[in-house]
Design a protein around this motif. Sequence first.
Motif, PDB file in Angstrom:
ATOM      1  N   MET A 140       0.837  -1.183  -0.046  1.00 12.30           N
ATOM      2  CA  MET A 140      -0.020  -0.331  -0.096  1.00 12.30           C
ATOM      3  C   MET A 140       0.981   1.260  -0.159  1.00 12.30           C
ATOM      4  N   ILE A 141       2.157   1.270  -0.019  1.00 13.44           N
ATOM      5  CA  ILE A 141       2.936   2.297  -0.141  1.00 13.44           C
ATOM      6  C   ILE A 141       2.887   3.087  -1.405  1.00 13.44           C
ATOM      7  N   PRO A 142       2.603   4.243  -1.379  1.00 12.09           N
ATOM      8  CA  PRO A 142       2.275   4.945  -2.686  1.00 12.09           C
ATOM      9  C   PRO A 142       3.901   5.306  -3.526  1.00 12.09           C
ATOM     10  N   LEU A 143       4.537   3.974  -4.020  1.00  9.54           N
ATOM     11  CA  LEU A 143       5.776   4.171  -4.343  1.00  9.54           C
ATOM     12  C   LEU A 143       5.813   5.132  -5.692  1.00  9.54           C
ATOM     13  N   THR A 144       4.911   4.859  -6.647  1.00  9.18           N
ATOM     14  CA  THR A 144       4.825   5.633  -7.800  1.00  9.18           C
ATOM     15  C   THR A 144       4.789   7.275  -7.630  1.00  9.18           C
ATOM     16  N   PHE A 145       3.807   7.425  -6.712  1.00  4.14           N
ATOM     17  CA  PHE A 145       3.726   8.942  -6.559  1.00  4.14           C
ATOM     18  C   PHE A 145       4.853   9.349  -5.940  1.00  4.14           C
ATOM     19  N   LEU A 146       5.691   8.835  -4.883  1.00  2.00           N
ATOM     20  CA  LEU A 146       6.750   9.505  -4.386  1.00  2.00           C
ATOM     21  C   LEU A 146       7.853   9.574  -5.034  1.00  2.00           C
ATOM     22  N   LEU A 147       8.184   8.635  -6.085  1.00  2.00           N
ATOM     23  CA  LEU A 147       9.303   8.549  -6.778  1.00  2.00           C
ATOM     24  C   LEU A 147       9.000   9.617  -8.108  1.00  2.00           C
ATOM     25  N   GLY A 148       7.716   9.753  -8.526  1.00  2.00           N
ATOM     26  CA  GLY A 148       7.429  10.513  -9.644  1.00  2.00           C
ATOM     27  C   GLY A 148       7.590  12.213  -9.221  1.00  2.00           C
ATOM     28  N   PHE A 149       7.062  12.233  -8.126  1.00  2.00           N
ATOM     29  CA  PHE A 149       7.103  13.641  -7.655  1.00  2.00           C
ATOM     30  C   PHE A 149       8.674  14.069  -7.314  1.00  2.00           C
ATOM     31  N   TYR A 150       9.404  13.072  -6.679  1.00  2.00           N
ATOM     32  CA  TYR A 150      10.807  13.330  -6.433  1.00  2.00           C
ATOM     33  C   TYR A 150      11.682  13.581  -7.585  1.00  2.00           C
ATOM     34  N   VAL A 151      11.673  12.774  -8.554  1.00  2.00           N
ATOM     35  CA  VAL A 151      12.360  12.581  -9.708  1.00  2.00           C
ATOM     36  C   VAL A 151      12.060  13.854 -10.473  1.00  2.00           C
ATOM     37  N   SER A 152      10.649  14.096 -10.770  1.00  2.00           N
ATOM     38  CA  SER A 152      10.228  15.076 -11.751  1.00  2.00           C
ATOM     39  C   SER A 152      10.806  16.588 -11.172  1.00  2.00           C
ATOM     40  N   ASN A 153      10.979  16.539  -9.791  1.00  2.00           N
ATOM     41  CA  ASN A 153      11.462  17.721  -9.279  1.00  2.00           C
ATOM     42  C   ASN A 153      13.199  18.017  -9.353  1.00  2.00           C
ATOM     43  N   VAL A 154      13.851  16.966  -9.193  1.00  2.00           N
ATOM     44  CA  VAL A 154      15.260  16.725  -9.290  1.00  2.00           C
ATOM     45  C   VAL A 154      15.531  17.302 -10.852  1.00  2.00           C
ATOM     46  N   VAL A 155      14.809  16.349 -11.846  1.00  2.00           N
ATOM     47  CA  VAL A 155      15.178  16.528 -13.182  1.00  2.00           C
ATOM     48  C   VAL A 155      15.048  17.948 -13.596  1.00  2.00           C
ATOM     49  N   SER A 156      13.917  18.619 -13.193  1.00  2.00           N
ATOM     50  CA  SER A 156      13.667  19.999 -13.543  1.00  2.00           C
ATOM     51  C   SER A 156      14.590  20.987 -12.923  1.00  2.00           C
ATOM     52  N   ARG A 157      15.187  20.723 -11.627  1.00  2.00           N
ATOM     53  CA  ARG A 157      15.972  21.546 -10.977  1.00  2.00           C
ATOM     54  C   ARG A 157      17.422  21.202 -11.688  1.00  2.00           C
ATOM     55  N   TRP A 158      17.760  20.156 -12.182  1.00  2.00           N
ATOM     56  CA  TRP A 158      18.875  19.575 -12.784  1.00  2.00           C
ATOM     57  C   TRP A 158      19.166  20.591 -14.245  1.00  2.00           C
ATOM     58  N   PHE A 185      11.495  -4.767   0.793  1.00  2.00           N
ATOM     59  CA  PHE A 185      11.749  -5.371   2.058  1.00  2.00           C
ATOM     60  C   PHE A 185      10.470  -6.201   2.452  1.00  2.00           C
ATOM     61  N   PHE A 186       9.359  -5.383   2.094  1.00  2.00           N
ATOM     62  CA  PHE A 186       8.204  -6.048   2.495  1.00  2.00           C
ATOM     63  C   PHE A 186       7.635  -7.124   1.607  1.00  2.00           C
ATOM     64  N   CYS A 187       8.202  -6.890   0.138  1.00  2.00           N
ATOM     65  CA  CYS A 187       7.881  -7.752  -0.941  1.00  2.00           C
ATOM     66  C   CYS A 187       8.644  -9.125  -0.688  1.00  2.00           C
ATOM     67  N   VAL A 242      11.546  -8.731  -9.278  1.00  2.00           N
ATOM     68  CA  VAL A 242      13.068  -8.149  -9.744  1.00  2.00           C
ATOM     69  C   VAL A 242      12.636  -7.205 -10.739  1.00  2.00           C
ATOM     70  N   VAL A 243      11.914  -7.335 -11.859  1.00  2.00           N
ATOM     71  CA  VAL A 243      11.861  -6.067 -12.808  1.00  2.00           C
ATOM     72  C   VAL A 243      11.362  -5.102 -12.195  1.00  2.00           C
ATOM     73  N   GLN A 244      10.355  -5.079 -11.330  1.00  2.00           N
ATOM     74  CA  GLN A 244       9.878  -4.126 -10.607  1.00  2.00           C
ATOM     75  C   GLN A 244      10.934  -3.420  -9.930  1.00  2.00           C
ATOM     76  N   PHE A 245      11.764  -4.208  -9.103  1.00  2.00           N
ATOM     77  CA  PHE A 245      12.769  -3.615  -8.493  1.00  2.00           C
ATOM     78  C   PHE A 245      14.012  -2.915  -9.311  1.00  2.00           C
ATOM     79  N   LEU A 246      14.097  -3.439 -10.489  1.00  2.00           N
ATOM     80  CA  LEU A 246      15.162  -2.588 -11.328  1.00  2.00           C
ATOM     81  C   LEU A 246      14.555  -1.439 -11.758  1.00  2.00           C
ATOM     82  N   PHE A 247      13.423  -1.244 -12.308  1.00  2.00           N
ATOM     83  CA  PHE A 247      12.681  -0.225 -12.541  1.00  2.00           C
ATOM     84  C   PHE A 247      12.710   0.926 -11.465  1.00  2.00           C
ATOM     85  N   PHE A 248      12.059   0.573 -10.313  1.00  2.00           N
ATOM     86  CA  PHE A 248      12.164   1.579  -9.212  1.00  2.00           C
ATOM     87  C   PHE A 248      13.112   1.813  -8.439  1.00  2.00           C
TER      88      PHE A 248
END
Length: 326
Positions: A1-19, A174-176, A200-206
């Motif tokens: 139930m961890i919103p991983l897609t939302f957390l990483l999407g918002f984090y990476v989009s801010n970092v890339v725009s700042r970069w 870890f929970f997976c 494993v595929v999901q781990f590589l992507f995230f």
Amino acid sequence: MIPLTFLLGFYVSNVVSRWWRQFECLKWPEDFLSILCLLLPSKESRPARHQIARYLNLTSALAWRDVSTKIRLRFPCLRNIIDAGLLTEKEYEKLQDINEPSPGIRWLTPLHWVQQLIDAEIAAGRGSVNYVSVAMNELKAFRISFRRLYCHDWVCVPLVYTQVAALATYSYFFFCLFGRQDLNHDDFYSLDSFFPLFTVVQFLFFVGWFKVGQDLMRPFGLDDDDFELSYILDRNIVTSFTIVDSLQDDDPPKFEEDVFWKHHSEQQQMHQNMFLPKVPSSLKWGRIDLSRNAHKHPPKLHTYLEMKNQDPEEYKNRKNNKFIAW
């Protein structure tokens, strides 16, 4: 139930725009120097143009060595900038005297010298007053780029934000390890029981997504993907002195009749419509066209509407998506 897609999407989009905004802060000097050649075009102003070009690159070296590890290793102290030829002994003493009472203003000093040199050349009657405002606007934009670069270096992405993204990513997998184990012994020979392929595929992507954000967090380090400020500085030095010395002192080529001029003259003598020829693509024009077998995608008029009582030639051109020469 961890919103991983939302957390990483918002984090990476801010970092890339700042970069990317940090890369846009790397101002190059040719725009200002081109206007400077219009402002001070005479050969008597060549020493002033040369000195101004050196001061612009000196500003880059002084400012970038405070934010970039590569430039800091290249110029550990100001004496190394003297050895590089961007600074003289007298200018070094002035910078040291200014930096003692007012720390942090050293990189601004060469830009102020640029203003004083331009003012002295105009007062001596060797400059055009018409381009002063344009040149000062370009100098202002050049100065603002370094100030924004300092702001990006001072105000980083909050560390808590990076820690939250890291904690969410690694705790999720870890929970997976426990939550995705197959405990159904009746169907023990299913594919996912032997090897967690999709996990494993999901781990590589995230995790790869998260590592992208971490690598782009600070682009002024020593990594291979960081900005090559040392190359940009060398390129700016060569380009600057080429513009103010070689290009400005060299007269432009004299007029020669080219293919388009001859075609225009022939049409004018025959009293035809003045249409320019197509871009030459055959060997007789002195060009080996290797793109003749490539697919051509001309622009299309997507808003075409077939109307009654339309001119046949115009209808034909619009239907075939061709340009009309007005």
